[in-house]
Design an enzyme around this catalytic site. Structure first.
Site, PDB file in Angstrom:
ATOM      1  N   TYR A   8       0.869  -1.185   0.000  1.00 18.84           N
ATOM      2  CA  TYR A   8       0.000   0.000   0.000  1.00 18.84           C
ATOM      3  C   TYR A   8       0.899   1.227   0.000  1.00 18.84           C
ATOM      4  O   TYR A   8       2.106   1.122   0.217  1.00 18.84           O
ATOM      5  CB  TYR A   8      -0.946   0.000   1.219  1.00 18.84           C
ATOM      6  N   ARG A  14      -6.790   3.806   3.064  1.00 18.06           N
ATOM      7  CA  ARG A  14      -7.477   2.511   2.936  1.00 18.06           C
ATOM      8  C   ARG A  14      -6.685   1.356   3.538  1.00 18.06           C
ATOM      9  O   ARG A  14      -7.264   0.321   3.894  1.00 18.06           O
ATOM     10  CB  ARG A  14      -7.729   2.202   1.457  1.00 18.06           C
ATOM     11  N   TRP A 107     -14.346  15.160  -3.411  1.00 19.19           N
ATOM     12  CA  TRP A 107     -13.813  16.207  -2.518  1.00 19.19           C
ATOM     13  C   TRP A 107     -12.415  15.811  -2.021  1.00 19.19           C
ATOM     14  O   TRP A 107     -11.478  16.610  -2.071  1.00 19.19           O
ATOM     15  CB  TRP A 107     -14.759  16.415  -1.327  1.00 19.19           C
TER      16      TRP A 107
HETATM   17  N1  LIG Z   1     -12.252  -0.307  -3.951  1.00 16.45           N
HETATM   18  C1  LIG Z   1     -10.823  -0.375  -3.951  1.00 16.45           C
HETATM   19  C2  LIG Z   1     -10.252   0.984  -4.257  1.00 16.45           C
HETATM   20  C3  LIG Z   1      -8.751   0.941  -4.429  1.00 16.45           C
HETATM   21  C4  LIG Z   1      -8.175   2.290  -4.739  1.00 16.45           C
HETATM   22  O1  LIG Z   1      -8.842   3.176  -5.312  1.00 16.45           O
HETATM   23  N2  LIG Z   1      -6.903   2.476  -4.402  1.00 16.45           N
HETATM   24  C5  LIG Z   1      -6.206   3.702  -4.663  1.00 16.45           C
HETATM   25  C6  LIG Z   1      -5.432   4.141  -3.430  1.00 16.45           C
HETATM   26  S1  LIG Z   1      -6.465   4.382  -2.008  1.00 16.45           S
HETATM   27  C7  LIG Z   1      -5.177   3.479  -5.757  1.00 16.45           C
HETATM   28  O2  LIG Z   1      -4.632   2.399  -5.866  1.00 16.45           O
HETATM   29  N3  LIG Z   1      -4.864   4.531  -6.507  1.00 16.45           N
HETATM   30  C8  LIG Z   1      -3.767   4.515  -7.448  1.00 16.45           C
HETATM   31  C9  LIG Z   1      -4.175   4.647  -8.847  1.00 16.45           C
HETATM   32  O3  LIG Z   1      -5.384   4.610  -9.117  1.00 16.45           O
HETATM   33  O4  LIG Z   1      -3.271   4.781  -9.685  1.00 16.45           O
HETATM   34  C10 LIG Z   1     -10.345  -0.886  -2.580  1.00 16.45           C
HETATM   35  O5  LIG Z   1     -11.006  -0.610  -1.590  1.00 16.45           O
HETATM   36  O6  LIG Z   1      -9.298  -1.535  -2.526  1.00 16.45           O
END
Ligand SMILES: N[C@@H](CCC(=O)N[C@@H](CS)C(=O)NCC(=O)O)C(=O)O
Length: 212
Positions: A8, A14, A107
């Protein structure tokens, strides 16, 4: 016991509920903090199942989606509720909170500086309506509980870990964080009870500082 590796970003957000679930369950976890540069490479290599984190590797098997990971560890450690019906009740509350997160996300991404925009306008037009719609659901669930835990269980379940860690995330984001518990006192009491859990204290002392 399998080898558990969590990937992570270097924030709580999260991923923190998963780290906390491992701490409470007393299960060792390799806690990998992915830097943004590394993440670009991981996306190119399709290193995460849905190109998103968190991702848990269990002896190399990759599991994505926060709640799927959390439920798995809860089941493995006996913290998913004493029966299927209780687990389903816990799941429904956790899924509803995840809907709240998605509702305020437009937001959050501006507020955190990930994309440009008017964070104060979005606070009023996106975040506050989402909070007014969703938080009463959790206050009402706690009102029905005789134990102070969301699924009315003697010991906490995954929904308590999920919601308390996400409320902590929210408190770090909301410019009026102190008003949240004024409006939702049972949520405040739950937050306090969760963060006082004996099995969490060493983890809380040792975890890295984070912006959110
Ligand atoms: N529903 C998914 C959402 C995962 C998610 O949106 N992760 C974000 C970080 S909190 C991510 O990986 N963002 C990087 C990107 O999209 O490049 C979960 O709860 O694991």
């Amino acid at each position: 016991m399998p080898h558990y590796k969590l990937s992570y970003f270097d924030v709580r957000a999260r991923g923190e509920c998963i780290r906390m679930m491992f701490a409470i369950g007393g299960v060792p976890l390799e806690d990998v903090r992915v830097q943004l540069q590394e993440w670009e490479g991981m996306v190119k290599n399709k290193a995460a199942p849905f190109n998103a984190l968190p991702m848990l590797e269990v002896d190399g098997v990759k599991i994505a989606q926060t709640l799927a990971i959390l439920r798995y560890i809860a089941r493995e450690t006996g913290l998913a509720g004493p029966d299927n019906l209780t687990s389903a009740l816990a799941d429904s509350l956790a899924d509803q909170y995840a809907d709240f997160v998605m509702a305020y996300m437009p937001w959050h991404v501006v507020n955190a500086g990930f994309i440009p925009g008017d964070k104060d306008a979005l606070y009023d037009s996106v975040y506050l309506p989402a909070r007014t719609k969703h938080l009463p659901f959790f206050e009402a669930a706690l009102k029905k509980s005789t134990t102070g835990w969301f699924a009315n269980t003697p010991e906490l379940t995954h929904v308590d870990v999920f919601i308390a860690s996400h409320v902590e995330w929210l408190m770090a984001l909301d410019k009026n964080a102190d008003t949240i518990f004024e409006d939702f006192p049972l949520l405040g009491a739950h937050f306090k009870k969760f963060f006082a859990h004996p099995k969490l204290q060493t983890y809380l002392k040792e975890r890295p500082d984070a912006r959110f």
